[in-house]
Scaffold this active site. Structure first.
Site, mmCIF file in Angstrom:
data_model
loop_
_atom_site.group_PDB
_atom_site.id
_atom_site.type_symbol
_atom_site.label_atom_id
_atom_site.label_comp_id
_atom_site.label_asym_id
_atom_site.label_seq_id
_atom_site.Cartn_x
_atom_site.Cartn_y
_atom_site.Cartn_z
ATOM 1 N N CYS A 78 0.922 -1.196 0.079
ATOM 2 C CA CYS A 78 0.020 -0.043 0.150
ATOM 3 C C CYS A 78 0.947 1.204 -0.022
ATOM 4 O O CYS A 78 1.816 1.425 0.962
ATOM 5 C CB CYS A 78 -0.975 0.023 1.237
ATOM 6 S SG CYS A 78 -2.103 1.371 1.382
ATOM 7 N N CYS A 192 -0.965 3.582 -6.550
ATOM 8 C CA CYS A 192 -2.077 2.992 -5.476
ATOM 9 C C CYS A 192 -2.241 1.475 -6.005
ATOM 10 O O CYS A 192 -2.654 1.309 -7.115
ATOM 11 C CB CYS A 192 -3.259 3.571 -5.502
ATOM 12 S SG CYS A 192 -4.699 2.759 -4.315
HETATM 13 N N1 DGL Z 1 -4.181 0.401 -1.808
HETATM 14 C C1 DGL Z 1 -3.894 1.585 -1.001
HETATM 15 C C2 DGL Z 1 -2.339 2.228 -1.900
HETATM 16 O O1 DGL Z 1 -1.848 1.804 -2.404
HETATM 17 C C3 DGL Z 1 -5.011 2.493 -1.091
HETATM 18 C C4 DGL Z 1 -6.160 2.361 -0.638
HETATM 19 C C5 DGL Z 1 -6.646 3.116 0.523
HETATM 20 O O2 DGL Z 1 -6.862 4.253 0.494
HETATM 21 O O3 DGL Z 1 -6.787 2.444 1.426
HETATM 22 O O4 DGL Z 1 -2.389 3.414 -1.527
#
Ligand code: DGL
Length: 270
Positions: A78, A192
């Site tokens: 993330c 993301c």
């Molecule tokens: N998957 C997360 C990232 O790579 C973002 C999702 C979220 O906002 O929780 O930033």
């Protein structure tokens, strides 16, 4: 895990389904290692959290998971989290942590025009960590940043409930289009981990772009670190177990369960 003969086990952590894009890249390169996905559905969306609170929350959550599940390595899958929590997390746990951060360096190398799109959550766009990456690796590029509030939730909703993406994707396109150098933009960083799951839909709206994400680089880093840990991998032909824990909703939705089943990922209890 002290026994070096076991099948390596890697925990892939995210607020949600973003873990699946990183896990897919790891599984492609290393089908013989066990993957444990942890989706913090209760904490989603990380992109909206205050940095200090997010750090406390994630460290506590991971410490709790690690008291129950033994793993050799953790991937913070993330960008919104990695750009905030890595130093604190690494100081608190003893296994190696691989952080997923915006792939600014490869995108700058790939772009011919020098105009790059950075598509991320508002949290990732606002972090000093991200500003530093841009300064270090894309100093002579124009970076068009779009911090979308809506896209990660829309992707989550798409996978959980077959939700509609169109309006949100149109908004992303419009935001990029408002920049005066948009016509020169030739490369977009999916910063993301949710976004590679809808890359085909994005590419339909923003054609002729080069799309860059972190998946393959992270998979190579995991392979390197497992070697370094001296973990003996099992024979190549063996496809190891993949399982997922969903924090805050142990069952998942029918649509998510189907999605996971298609990828041979079992849902397991916390
Ligand atoms: N998957 C997360 C990232 O790579 C973002 C999702 C979220 O906002 O929780 O930033």
């Amino acid at each position: 895990m002290s026994n070096k003969q076991h099948t390596p086990r890697v925990l892939i952590f995210d607020s949600g389904v973003g873990s699946l894009s990183i896990g897919a890249a790891i599984h492609d390169l290393l089908p013989d290692i066990e993957l444990l996905y942890v989706m913090d559905h209760g904490g989603f969306p990380y992109g909206e959290w205050d940095e200090a609170l997010l750090t406390t929350h994630i460290c506590a959550t991971i410490n709790r998971v690690l008291t129950v599940h033994q793993v050799d390595l953790l991937v913070m899958a993330c960008n919104s989290a990695s750009t905030a929590v890595l130093p604190a997390l690494r100081s608190q746990i003893s296994i190696p942590v691989v952080g997923v951060v915006p792939a600014i360096k490869p995108a700058a190398a790939l772009s011919k025009s020098g105009v790059i799109g950075l598509l991320a959550t508002p949290g990732t766009i606002s972090r000093p960590y991200t500003a530093q990456l841009i300064q270090d690796f894309a100093g002579n590029c124009t970076v068009i940043s779009v911090g979308s509030r809506e896209l990660a939730p829309a992707v989550e909703n798409f996978i959980w409930h077959n939700g509609d993406l169109d309006g949100v994707l149109q908004n992303v396109k419009r935001e990029f289009g408002e920049h005066r150098d948009f016509a020169k933009m030739d490369t977009i960083i999916l910063a993301c981990t949710h976004f590679p799951l809808v890359q085909a839909q994005l590419a339909g709206l923003l054609p002729n772009m080069q799309w860059v994400d972190s998946g393959q680089a992270i998979a190579r880093r995991v392979a390197f670190l497992l070697e370094e840990l001296g973990l003996k991998r099992t024979v190549k032909e063996v496809v190891a177990m993949q399982s997922a824990i969903i924090l805050g909703d142990e069952q998942g939705s029918a649509s998510l369960v189907r999605y996971l089943q298609n990828k041979n990922i079992q849902i397991s209890a916390d």
